[in-house]
Structure formats: structure tokens, C-alpha cells
Design a protein around this motif. Structure first.
Motif: not given
Length: 93
Positions: A15-16, A23-24, A28-29, A56-58
């Protein structure tokens, strides 16, 4: 006719940073997003800056919520039957 995809293709997904930030709820990043990722110990894929492993994120999000590696519920021990006690006494178990 549609050519079937390899089974492992569904397991390999990245996921970029832009998608994850959106999503969060980040614009932006940006630095706030990167600070949050650092706080949660979420790092990009080595050699692929800006791309993250969803597993890893999950896992990190589960850890942050106290959901990771919950202990198994205790198993109620039952009393041994007379046959099991005799076998244990005679070393047959």
C-alpha cells in the motif's frame, strides 16, 4: 477468456504512503503521518520508500489496541478416570 491469476498474487500486496495516509484521515504523507508511523513502529518496505506492507500495518495497529497475541482462554482440567490414573501409575501414558 480471462487468464487465471497466480494464487500468491493476492498475498503479495503493498500500500502506498498516500493511500495509507488517506485511509487514516491525513491530507497526505506529511510529517504528521510519518510521525504517527514512527510512533507505531510502522516502517516502509526496505528498498521501497513510500510503500508499506499491509500485514505489518495491521499487526502494529492490533498491538496498539491491545489485540495482538491475546492469551488463549484457560482450558478446564478434568479429573482423570480410574483407567487413566492406573496407566499413569504404571507408566503407560
Amino acid at each position: 477468456m480471462v487468464e487465471p491469476r497466480p494464487i500468491f498474487a493476492d498475498l503479495i500486496g503493498l500500500i502506498s504512503a498516500a493511500d495509507l495516509a488517506a485511509l487514516w484521515g491525513y491530507s497526505g504523507p506529511n510529517s504528521a503521518f510519518r510521525d504517527f508511523c514512527a510512533k507505531m513502529r510502522i516502517s516502509p518496505i526496505p528498498g521501497r520508500p513510500g510503500w508499506y506492507d499491509p500485514r505489518l500495518v495491521r499487526r502494529r495497529m492490533d498491538e496498539a489496541q491491545g489485540l495482538a497475541m491475546l492469551p488463549a482462554p484457560p482450558v478446564a482440567e478434568r479429573e482423570m478416570t480410574p483407567l487413566e490414573r492406573r496407566k499413569a501409575r504404571n507408566g503407560q501414558i
